[in-house]
Design a protein around this motif. Structure first.
Motif, PDB file in Angstrom:
ATOM      1  N   THR A  53      -9.850  -6.512   6.551  1.00 36.25           N
ATOM      2  CA  THR A  53     -10.164  -7.833   6.880  1.00 36.25           C
ATOM      3  C   THR A  53      -9.140  -8.640   7.483  1.00 36.25           C
ATOM      4  OG1 THR A  53      -9.197  -8.527   4.690  1.00 36.25           O
ATOM      5  CG2 THR A  53     -11.506  -8.111   4.623  1.00 36.25           C
ATOM      6  N   GLU A  54      -7.879  -8.035   7.714  1.00 36.81           N
ATOM      7  CA  GLU A  54      -6.861  -8.797   8.331  1.00 36.81           C
ATOM      8  C   GLU A  54      -6.234  -7.785   9.280  1.00 36.81           C
ATOM      9  OE1 GLU A  54      -3.730 -10.567   5.914  1.00 36.81           O
ATOM     10  OE2 GLU A  54      -5.186 -10.671   4.114  1.00 36.81           O
ATOM     11  N   VAL A  55      -5.685  -8.376  10.323  1.00 34.62           N
ATOM     12  CA  VAL A  55      -5.189  -7.555  11.443  1.00 34.62           C
ATOM     13  C   VAL A  55      -3.636  -8.125  11.519  1.00 34.62           C
ATOM     14  CG1 VAL A  55      -5.189  -7.175  13.761  1.00 34.62           C
ATOM     15  CG2 VAL A  55      -7.404  -6.931  12.448  1.00 34.62           C
ATOM     16  N   GLN A  56      -2.633  -7.369  11.767  1.00 34.80           N
ATOM     17  CA  GLN A  56      -1.269  -7.741  12.222  1.00 34.80           C
ATOM     18  C   GLN A  56      -1.049  -7.219  13.617  1.00 34.80           C
ATOM     19  OE1 GLN A  56       1.103  -5.709   9.243  1.00 34.80           O
ATOM     20  NE2 GLN A  56       1.303  -3.923  10.563  1.00 34.80           N
ATOM     21  N   SER A  57      -0.290  -8.104  14.221  1.00 32.54           N
ATOM     22  CA  SER A  57      -0.077  -7.825  15.801  1.00 32.54           C
ATOM     23  C   SER A  57       1.445  -7.617  16.099  1.00 32.54           C
ATOM     24  CB  SER A  57      -0.812  -8.853  16.558  1.00 32.54           C
ATOM     25  OG  SER A  57      -0.195 -10.135  16.206  1.00 32.54           O
ATOM     26  N   THR A  58       1.967  -6.960  17.041  1.00 28.51           N
ATOM     27  CA  THR A  58       3.221  -6.841  17.738  1.00 28.51           C
ATOM     28  C   THR A  58       2.985  -6.869  18.821  1.00 28.51           C
ATOM     29  OG1 THR A  58       3.749  -5.028  15.730  1.00 28.51           O
ATOM     30  CG2 THR A  58       5.307  -5.457  17.511  1.00 28.51           C
ATOM     31  N   LEU A  59       3.722  -8.357  19.405  1.00 26.39           N
ATOM     32  CA  LEU A  59       3.345  -8.622  20.630  1.00 26.39           C
ATOM     33  C   LEU A  59       4.602  -8.679  21.739  1.00 26.39           C
ATOM     34  CD1 LEU A  59       1.616 -11.932  19.778  1.00 26.39           C
ATOM     35  CD2 LEU A  59       0.383  -9.849  20.085  1.00 26.39           C
ATOM     36  N   GLY A  60       4.269  -8.407  22.923  1.00 28.06           N
ATOM     37  CA  GLY A  60       5.330  -8.312  23.966  1.00 28.06           C
ATOM     38  C   GLY A  60       6.317  -7.274  23.975  1.00 28.06           C
ATOM     39  N   LEU A  61       5.772  -6.232  23.907  1.00 24.34           N
ATOM     40  CA  LEU A  61       6.674  -4.787  23.800  1.00 24.34           C
ATOM     41  C   LEU A  61       6.731  -4.604  25.393  1.00 24.34           C
ATOM     42  CD1 LEU A  61       5.236  -2.995  20.764  1.00 24.34           C
ATOM     43  CD2 LEU A  61       7.409  -4.359  20.936  1.00 24.34           C
ATOM     44  N   ASP A  79       0.511  -5.500  23.786  1.00 22.50           N
ATOM     45  CA  ASP A  79       0.353  -5.978  22.642  1.00 22.50           C
ATOM     46  C   ASP A  79      -0.228  -5.042  21.796  1.00 22.50           C
ATOM     47  OD1 ASP A  79       1.608  -8.515  23.449  1.00 22.50           O
ATOM     48  OD2 ASP A  79      -0.517  -9.561  23.527  1.00 22.50           O
ATOM     49  N   VAL A  80       0.271  -4.780  20.212  1.00 19.45           N
ATOM     50  CA  VAL A  80      -0.396  -3.829  19.494  1.00 19.45           C
ATOM     51  C   VAL A  80      -0.912  -4.367  18.409  1.00 19.45           C
ATOM     52  CG1 VAL A  80       0.190  -1.816  18.078  1.00 19.45           C
ATOM     53  CG2 VAL A  80       1.349  -2.217  20.280  1.00 19.45           C
ATOM     54  N   TYR A  81      -2.173  -4.022  17.784  1.00 19.19           N
ATOM     55  CA  TYR A  81      -2.903  -4.692  16.787  1.00 19.19           C
ATOM     56  C   TYR A  81      -3.141  -3.787  15.967  1.00 19.19           C
ATOM     57  CZ  TYR A  81      -3.384  -8.629  20.011  1.00 19.19           C
ATOM     58  OH  TYR A  81      -3.465  -9.474  20.870  1.00 19.19           O
ATOM     59  N   GLU A  82      -2.960  -3.808  14.322  1.00 18.04           N
ATOM     60  CA  GLU A  82      -3.093  -2.614  13.500  1.00 18.04           C
ATOM     61  C   GLU A  82      -3.866  -3.498  12.221  1.00 18.04           C
ATOM     62  OE1 GLU A  82       0.664  -0.441  12.787  1.00 18.04           O
ATOM     63  OE2 GLU A  82       1.486  -2.316  13.608  1.00 18.04           O
ATOM     64  N   ARG A  91      -3.374   7.351  12.964  1.00 20.97           N
ATOM     65  CA  ARG A  91      -4.700   6.621  13.541  1.00 20.97           C
ATOM     66  C   ARG A  91      -5.060   6.973  14.879  1.00 20.97           C
ATOM     67  NH1 ARG A  91      -2.573   1.881  10.759  1.00 20.97           N
ATOM     68  NH2 ARG A  91      -1.002   1.778  12.202  1.00 20.97           N
ATOM     69  N   PRO A  92      -6.022   6.934  15.377  1.00 24.43           N
ATOM     70  CA  PRO A  92      -6.421   6.989  16.752  1.00 24.43           C
ATOM     71  C   PRO A  92      -5.925   5.638  17.298  1.00 24.43           C
ATOM     72  CG  PRO A  92      -8.445   6.481  15.403  1.00 24.43           C
ATOM     73  CD  PRO A  92      -7.383   6.801  14.618  1.00 24.43           C
ATOM     74  N   VAL A  93      -5.649   5.761  18.682  1.00 24.85           N
ATOM     75  CA  VAL A  93      -5.405   4.513  19.433  1.00 24.85           C
ATOM     76  C   VAL A  93      -6.191   4.042  20.472  1.00 24.85           C
ATOM     77  CG1 VAL A  93      -3.690   5.481  20.746  1.00 24.85           C
ATOM     78  CG2 VAL A  93      -3.470   3.121  20.516  1.00 24.85           C
ATOM     79  N   ILE A  94      -6.746   2.980  20.776  1.00 26.38           N
ATOM     80  CA  ILE A  94      -7.322   2.602  22.137  1.00 26.38           C
ATOM     81  C   ILE A  94      -6.774   1.580  22.826  1.00 26.38           C
ATOM     82  CG2 ILE A  94      -8.899   0.948  20.641  1.00 26.38           C
ATOM     83  CD1 ILE A  94     -11.223   1.669  22.833  1.00 26.38           C
ATOM     84  N   ILE A  95      -6.389   2.019  24.012  1.00 27.40           N
ATOM     85  CA  ILE A  95      -5.636   1.107  24.778  1.00 27.40           C
ATOM     86  C   ILE A  95      -6.587   0.470  25.989  1.00 27.40           C
ATOM     87  CG2 ILE A  95      -3.627   0.962  26.455  1.00 27.40           C
ATOM     88  CD1 ILE A  95      -2.580   3.713  25.288  1.00 27.40           C
ATOM     89  N   GLY A 121     -10.163   0.392  11.730  1.00 29.58           N
ATOM     90  CA  GLY A 121      -9.365   1.333  11.640  1.00 29.58           C
ATOM     91  C   GLY A 121      -8.537   1.778  12.746  1.00 29.58           C
ATOM     92  N   PHE A 122      -8.950   1.240  13.804  1.00 31.04           N
ATOM     93  CA  PHE A 122      -8.305   1.792  14.990  1.00 31.04           C
ATOM     94  C   PHE A 122      -6.787   0.940  15.234  1.00 31.04           C
ATOM     95  CE2 PHE A 122     -12.591   2.869  16.046  1.00 31.04           C
ATOM     96  CZ  PHE A 122     -12.744   3.974  16.646  1.00 31.04           C
ATOM     97  N   VAL A 123      -5.854   1.579  15.992  1.00 32.68           N
ATOM     98  CA  VAL A 123      -4.780   0.968  16.443  1.00 32.68           C
ATOM     99  C   VAL A 123      -5.308   0.487  18.143  1.00 32.68           C
ATOM    100  CG1 VAL A 123      -2.299   0.845  17.312  1.00 32.68           C
ATOM    101  CG2 VAL A 123      -2.892   2.076  15.256  1.00 32.68           C
ATOM    102  N   ALA A 124      -5.407  -0.755  18.236  1.00 28.64           N
ATOM    103  CA  ALA A 124      -5.769  -1.380  19.334  1.00 28.64           C
ATOM    104  C   ALA A 124      -4.747  -1.926  20.155  1.00 28.64           C
ATOM    105  CB  ALA A 124      -6.724  -2.158  19.176  1.00 28.64           C
ATOM    106  N   VAL A 125      -4.670  -1.880  21.538  1.00 27.12           N
ATOM    107  CA  VAL A 125      -3.518  -2.112  22.186  1.00 27.12           C
ATOM    108  C   VAL A 125      -4.004  -2.857  23.541  1.00 27.12           C
ATOM    109  CG1 VAL A 125      -1.579  -1.411  23.626  1.00 27.12           C
ATOM    110  CG2 VAL A 125      -2.066  -0.211  21.579  1.00 27.12           C
TER     111      VAL A 125
END
Length: 425
Positions: A53-61, A79-82, A91-95, A121-125
């Motif tokens: 239900t919740e997503v955390q982001s790491t921005l500006g890498l 920016d990375v969203y998990e 986890r798989p990642v989609i860029i 469930g993806f890591v999205a970038v």
């Protein structure tokens, strides 16, 4: 509540109007994964539904830098969203790359889309890539736009390597380096397709080859961590294209495409991409990618939005948007779970169906000339299902407010379907 649409900047690639048209995407066939346990999460739940239900982001890498076509140095960020609370070790990642005709847009435009993938469930970038920054008058030439696309490929590959480098070192994002996917919308889809397909084995004309060599060759020059691979396991093209589908070969990765069949911006078949109504560069769109992929036995899927002159119309309603996410995440999970079968998930259209009376007041009836077992669902203009019945030819609607609705009729046996407009008085 967050809007259902990604926060796209449509200043250039913009439909003339948003169609509140419910298309028959709800009937995409689901593949059974009862015996598919080749990858964590191959349980028909994770990756195919919202499990977080919740997503955390790491921005500006910062992941690299490069010189633009105008000669400016541009630092590149992502920016990375998990998903929050995810305990899975890898986890798989989609860029993903944004749209905007290669002259506008920013990575923040895809925040909503990244969050949608992360909830499954993806890591999205979402990444920066270099855009055309010369004056728009005179209009960019075809050669200039090819130059810009080449630079975007270099940037895409640097982002792929950045995520693999993280997996091999700090492992901040717990990304599986063997499950790296890319994708994009419109111009971003074009960049993703070229990144996945174009390589030194292709028959490339001398002018394009010179552009590639001037920008670091097939590895690119956007970062120096070239010890990591920039290969991908699959790609998603949302209204994207290739300059030449003949560059595809049997070693290229699986792909999924979504496209309006009368798209006036990026061609569905073949033609010229348009910038502010001006034809700029020749492209071969999703239909040609499918035909070429089929001829090479590359697993692929195409979702065609029929009779639509819009560009990226399938993000027009919550239901269309969700169905597009369903289509693409099912494709990605099929790769991960080694269940990639079939080449085209476009549902069969159910013919011979007519609803009456229209306008209706208390009930809707459906003709059923072949005596099929029909499932009926009625959706309002916001894509919300307001009533449904199985094995019937009639819906009672007297309790519903007056307005425009969409009737979804499905053959229970074949899953063929049709969508029809209904007016309730």
């Amino acid at each position: 509540m967050k809007p259902f649409l990604p926060n796209f900047a449509w200043s250039i690639f913009s439909p003339q109007s948003i169609r509140f048209l419910f298309i028959p995407l709800l009937v995409l066939g689901a593949i059974s994964f009862a015996n598919a346990q080749a990858y964590p999460g191959c349980d028909d739940i994770r990756y195919r539904t919202d499990v977080f239900t919740e997503v955390q982001s790491t921005l500006g890498l910062s992941y690299g830098s490069g010189t633009t076509i105008a000669g400016n140095t541009q630092e590149l960020f992502l920016d990375v969203y998990e998903p929050v609370g995810d305990e899975q070790a890898i986890r798989p990642v989609i860029i993903l790359a944004f749209g905007g005709s290669f002259i506008s847009g920013e990575r923040e435009d895809l925040a909503g889309l990244c969050e949608s993938y992360a909830r499954r469930g993806f890591v999205a970038v979402s990444i920066d890539y270099r855009l055309y920054d010369l004056p728009l008058i005179p209009f960019p030439t075809s050669d200039e736009m090819r130059d810009v696309v080449v630079r975007s490929i270099s940037d895409f590959k640097a982002a792929i390597r950045y995520m693999r480098e993280d997996a091999a070192t700090s492992n901040t994002f717990r990304v599986d380096p063997d499950m790296v996917f890319i994708g994009g919308v419109s111009a971003g889809g074009i960049a993703a397709a070229h990144t996945a397909v174009l390589d030194e084995t292709d028959d490339i004309d001398a002018d394009l080859l010179a552009l590639i060599e001037a920008n670091g060759g097939f590895t690119g020059n956007s970062s120096d961590n070239t010890e990591y691979s920039n290969e991908v396991q699959g790609y998603i093209s949302l209204s994207g294209a290739l300059n030449d589908a003949s560059w595809m070969d049997e070693n290229d990765p699986p792909f999924a495409s979504v496209h309006d069949d009368m798209d006036i911006v990026v061609p569905y078949n073949t033609g010229f991409a348009s910038l502010l109504g001006v034809q700029i560069v020749y492209l071969e769109g999703s239909l040609q990618l499918q035909l070429k992929g089929d001829s090479l036995d590359i697993p692929n899927r195409l979702l065609t939005i029929e009779n639509s002159f819009d560009h990226v119309s399938y993000f027009g309603t919550p239901e269309e948007y969700t169905a597009t996410i369903d289509f693409t995440t099912e494709f990605l999970q099929d790769i991960m779970c080694e269940q990639l079968v079939g080449t085209n998930d476009q549902p069969e259209v159910l013919g011979g169906i007519r609803n009456f009376p229209n306008p209706a007041t208390d009930r809707i009836q459906v003709t059923n000339p072949e005596g099929l077992l029909l499932n009926l669902s009625l959706f309002n203009s916001m894509g919300q299902r307001v009533t449904q019945r199985q094995n019937t030819t009639e819906l009672m609607v007297g309790q519903l407010p007056a307005g425009i609705y969409w009737l979804h009729v499905e053959d229970y046996a074949t899953r063929a379907s049709t969508i029809q407009k209904v007016i309730i008085k």
